[in-house]
Design an enzyme around this catalytic site. Structure first.
Site, PDB file in Angstrom:
ATOM      1  CB  SER A 117      -0.943  -0.069   1.212  1.00 44.05           C
ATOM      2  OG  SER A 117      -1.924   0.915   1.148  1.00 44.05           O
ATOM      3  CG  ASP A 282      -6.460  -3.853  -3.186  1.00 44.31           C
ATOM      4  OD1 ASP A 282      -7.292  -2.973  -2.872  1.00 44.31           O
ATOM      5  OD2 ASP A 282      -5.238  -3.714  -3.030  1.00 44.31           O
ATOM      6  CG  HIS A 315      -5.666  -2.214   0.349  1.00 44.86           C
ATOM      7  ND1 HIS A 315      -4.850  -2.116  -0.760  1.00 44.86           N
ATOM      8  CD2 HIS A 315      -5.101  -1.406   1.286  1.00 44.86           C
ATOM      9  CE1 HIS A 315      -3.848  -1.285  -0.499  1.00 44.86           C
ATOM     10  NE2 HIS A 315      -3.983  -0.846   0.734  1.00 44.86           N
TER      11      HIS A 315
END
Lengths: 342, 342
Positions: A117, A282, A315
């Site tokens: 991320s 995600d 995610h």
């Protein structure tokens, strides 16, 4: 630091953290065995990122609230907490500070830099800012920049914090209060975007918390109870000014912007080898966004491996120990280790 | 009411509204020509739902804030606004009140009942609660119940409102304030879920509001400016207690719940003909959710037409005048008109 730096300091791996994590990437504290590092399933002796072979370095980013200088630190000029006066920081700033830390440690070049991320954005930025100082970039659940929808969710979170009467324009420390209402809402919005729709459906569905509907505004469904609990926990320990700055750093990150939006041009300086990983469910940083990075690297004929992992977790999958994902990381690091570690 | 009721009162069409709409479905006010009905592109003389042939009836749902009795109305027992004491209302309650209105108007059976989103849930509920009183159900951008993710977004909105210090446990009217901070956040969260990711990307992308980044917590990106503007507007006119109740009505709707989760059983009483429409980019109530309804109707061998419209606009597509969508509605109503109108 986890594991030992070898003689020529060629086995260092930097772990960059995402929104609410810290330097504490693995292991537990001697006096608090429940306090386990956020990537402990991946990092440690014999684990995919094996600290018997690599020296793993976790950092706290500037502006954070887990030990690094941040908005709650004392501003030497005023002898009060920085608060709103703490500067906005960018991914590039963090990478610059991490490079200075490497200087201090005498590490000329990292064997690898890894992150998921926002952490992956830092790994990516390293390859552009300091291409000669990074051997491998492991870029997980990343995007080359935030979409309008990503920015929109961040803006909701910020608005909730900024309009909390306890925010006091960022100088809440002096008032002895914290904008916990805003932080709760911010965390809930964020949390929804970390999980996939399917994962939420299978984990919570429409399950009722107390067996039947109460027709009140209290908790009725399990998902409400879960989110409120997460929000409560988060608002108890996280600093609102840090949250604001981290979401801004996410919004700003866009290496292609200085190249007319051309990511291939932006990544031209990169010489590292890349492992890019995305997760099918995600929807925050979807596989399409990772493929943009891969395409730009291929345009530059860079060494890149790409894996799209079928995982239900959205995610957050980058934090979990999906076996295919971890086997991939293990194999990749084994290959690096066989080359660099003496 | 738009258009004339025919002699045998067989040409009445009920329009059920969604979250923030009202009885004002078409046309503009004589003294305010900018104030146009929310479904004016669909409803009117010569339009897809043709008021030359049908008598179209718009309603305000109970608990609303556009004229119907709601939380801001005076509670006769206390002579103060109901506020928090106004009951929670359900989709089924609304349908019951709409049936009573039909009684008053002498309408035994609606030629059709049409709605999008929460409005579509009412049309669907009509077919179960009063199967003999509805000829056709036009169910657009609907779902047979909310998913955990849908509920989660509603819960964020509610938490923002309820924790606004100006909410005063729902009795803000007496304090001369309104929880506008919470309403703003609620509206922003909602708005994000109404638009598709792609639509936001093409409409706003990463466009800057003022040409360059300011590195402040003010508006930087166009999407932020747009959302703040929408939130500001909404929080100026919408009642927070109504918002809370409408999101709850959405959460509660689940006709299959009384049948062990079996939607086919729940829809067994329905005798209406159905037109079910979904939009490809609607991630709030995705086409998969509409297909659940279609499947349940087919299980009961009901007359059902289903269309999945390729449209970039997300959930909001049901309010827009996509030509394929409107041609479909026009053709469907023309077929009804040829049968019922004398």
């Amino acid at each position: 630091m986890y594991g030992a730096l070898n003689a020529d300091k060629s086995n260092a791996v930097l772990v960059c953290h995402a929104l609410n994590a810290s330097h504490h990437v693995a292991g537990y504290y001697a006096d608090d065995r429940q306090n386990i590092g956020w990537w402990d399933n991946l990092i440690g002796p014999g684990k995919p990122l094996d600290t018997n072979r690599f020296c793993v370095i976790g950092v706290n980013n500037l502006g954070g609230c887990f030990g690094s200088t941040g908005p709650s630190s004392i501003n030497p000029a005023t002898r009060k907490p920085w608060g709103a006066d703490f500067p906005v920081v960018t991914v590039e700033d963090w990478v610059t500070t991490q490079a200075r830390l490497a200087d201090q440690l005498g590490i000329q070049r990292f064997a690898a830099i890894i992150g998921g991320s926002l952490g992956a954005m830092q790994a990516l930025s390293w390859t552009i800012q300091f291409p000669e100082r990074i051997g491998h970039a492991i870029v997980i659940a990343c995007a080359p920049n935030l979409s309008a929808q990503n920015i929109a969710f961040n803006e909701v979170a910020r608005l909730a914090i900024i309009t909390d009467p306890d925010f006091h324009a960022g100088h809440y420390y002096e008032h002895g209060v914290r904008p916990t209402r805003g932080l709760r809402v911010a965390r809930m919005v964020g949390h929804i975007t970390y999980l996939s729709d399917d994962e939420m459906a299978s984990k919570f569905g429409r399950q009722l918390r107390y067996g039947k509907l109460g027709y009140t505004f209290g908790v009725e469904f399990e998902i409400e109870s879960y989110l409120r609990h997460q929000a409560e926990k988060f608002s108890g320990y996280f600093d609102a000014n840090t949250y604001l700055r981290i979401t801004k750093a996410l919004d700003y990150f866009d290496p292609a912007a200085d190249h007319g939006g051309n990511l291939s041009l932006a990544l031209e300086p990169a010489t590292a080898s890349f492992l890019v990983i995305s997760f099918t469910t995600d929807w925050r940083f979807s596989p399409e966004r990772s493929r943009e990075i891969v395409k730009a690297l291929l345009d530059n004929r860079r060494d890149v491996a790409y894996a799209e992992i079928e995982a239900p977790h959205g995610h957050d999958a980058f934090l979990l120990d999906d076996p295919r994902y971890h086997r991939l990381i293990a194999a990749y690091f084994a290959r690096i280790a066989n080359r660099v570690v003496t």
